[in-house]
Every structure is written in C-alpha cells, then in structure tokens.
Scaffold this motif. Structure first.
Motif, mmCIF file in Angstrom:
data_model
loop_
_atom_site.group_PDB
_atom_site.id
_atom_site.type_symbol
_atom_site.label_atom_id
_atom_site.label_comp_id
_atom_site.label_asym_id
_atom_site.label_seq_id
_atom_site.Cartn_x
_atom_site.Cartn_y
_atom_site.Cartn_z
ATOM 1 N N ALA A 55 21.488 30.064 -14.554
ATOM 2 C CA ALA A 55 21.255 29.759 -13.140
ATOM 3 C C ALA A 55 20.552 28.409 -13.065
ATOM 4 O O ALA A 55 19.763 28.054 -13.943
ATOM 5 C CB ALA A 55 20.401 30.835 -12.491
ATOM 6 N N VAL A 56 20.874 27.666 -12.034
ATOM 7 C CA VAL A 56 20.230 26.386 -11.777
ATOM 8 C C VAL A 56 19.588 26.481 -10.398
ATOM 9 O O VAL A 56 20.281 26.749 -9.401
ATOM 10 C CB VAL A 56 21.250 25.221 -11.825
ATOM 11 C CG1 VAL A 56 20.584 23.911 -11.447
ATOM 12 C CG2 VAL A 56 21.887 25.134 -13.198
ATOM 13 N N ARG A 57 18.276 26.321 -10.353
ATOM 14 C CA ARG A 57 17.523 26.433 -9.095
ATOM 15 C C ARG A 57 17.843 27.735 -8.372
ATOM 16 O O ARG A 57 18.025 27.761 -7.163
ATOM 17 C CB ARG A 57 17.779 25.230 -8.212
ATOM 18 C CG ARG A 57 17.275 23.945 -8.819
ATOM 19 C CD ARG A 57 17.448 22.787 -7.900
ATOM 20 N NE ARG A 57 16.961 21.593 -8.572
ATOM 21 C CZ ARG A 57 17.137 20.375 -8.094
ATOM 22 N NH1 ARG A 57 17.765 20.202 -6.964
ATOM 23 N NH2 ARG A 57 16.678 19.348 -8.756
ATOM 24 N N GLY A 58 17.969 28.808 -9.150
ATOM 25 C CA GLY A 58 18.215 30.126 -8.586
ATOM 26 C C GLY A 58 19.657 30.425 -8.225
ATOM 27 O O GLY A 58 19.976 31.521 -7.778
#
Length: 109
Positions: A55-58
């Motif tokens: 995940a990237v930034r959620g």
C-alpha cells in the motif's frame, strides 16, 4: 492452493521441474532474485495475476497481471517482497484465468 518449491539456477545448470497450475492458484517464495516461468499449452491466452500486498499512503497497489499467449511462455519477476509478500505466510499468491494446460516453475538466480 499449492505452495511450489523454489529451484535455484546454478553454474552447473538446472533442469527445472514444472508443476501443473492449481485451479485455485499457487503460492511461491518472494525474493528480488525469484521469478516464475509460466508455460501455456492451450489455444487461448491465459492471464496470470500476482496478488499485490503493498500500500502507498494507505491505498492498495494494483496487482500485476501478465498475459501468457496461446502455446507460449513468460518469465515473470522479480517477485519483490515489498510488493507481493503476504504478511501471514510470507509467500506470493498467484492466480490464473485458466489453469488448464498451464505449468509453472518457481526459480531463483
């Protein structure tokens, strides 16, 4: 879902063993030197999906997909742990749009 053994390529050579793709998918070891060799023996293209766990930034990352052409093959990798490693079992999950006549080998260089 079968867990495939990873085979290591060596200077002396490797005659890889291929397994029939499981209809419910397979799991393999992740690693920056690990990859898959997929062979499709059918008359239609098959899509292979690697389940992304990152995940990237959620926000979930899109799972990579690779089209394996009819009567063709593809090498897929590296199987990067930061993208594909499941936190529960430490493996990469693989799905197939069709497993009929598909064989796969998990390899490490």
């Amino acid at each position: 879902m079968a867990t495939l053994a990873t085979q290591t390529v060596a200077l002396g050579g490797l005659n890889p063993t291929y397994s029939a793709a499981a209809g419910g998918g397979d799991k393999v070891e992740c690693g920056d030197r690990n990859f898959l060799h997929i062979k499709n023996g059918s008359a239609s293209s098959v899509t292979v999906t690697l389940t992304a766990t990152a995940a990237v930034r959620g926000q979930s990352v899109t799972s990579p997909t690779v089209a394996v052409p009819a009567a063709g093959e593809r090498l897929i990798g590296p199987l990067s742990p930061d993208l594909l490693q499941n936190s529960t079992d430490g493996l990469c999950a693989i799905g197939y749009s069709s497993a009929t006549t598909v064989t796969v080998a998990s390899l490490r260089i």
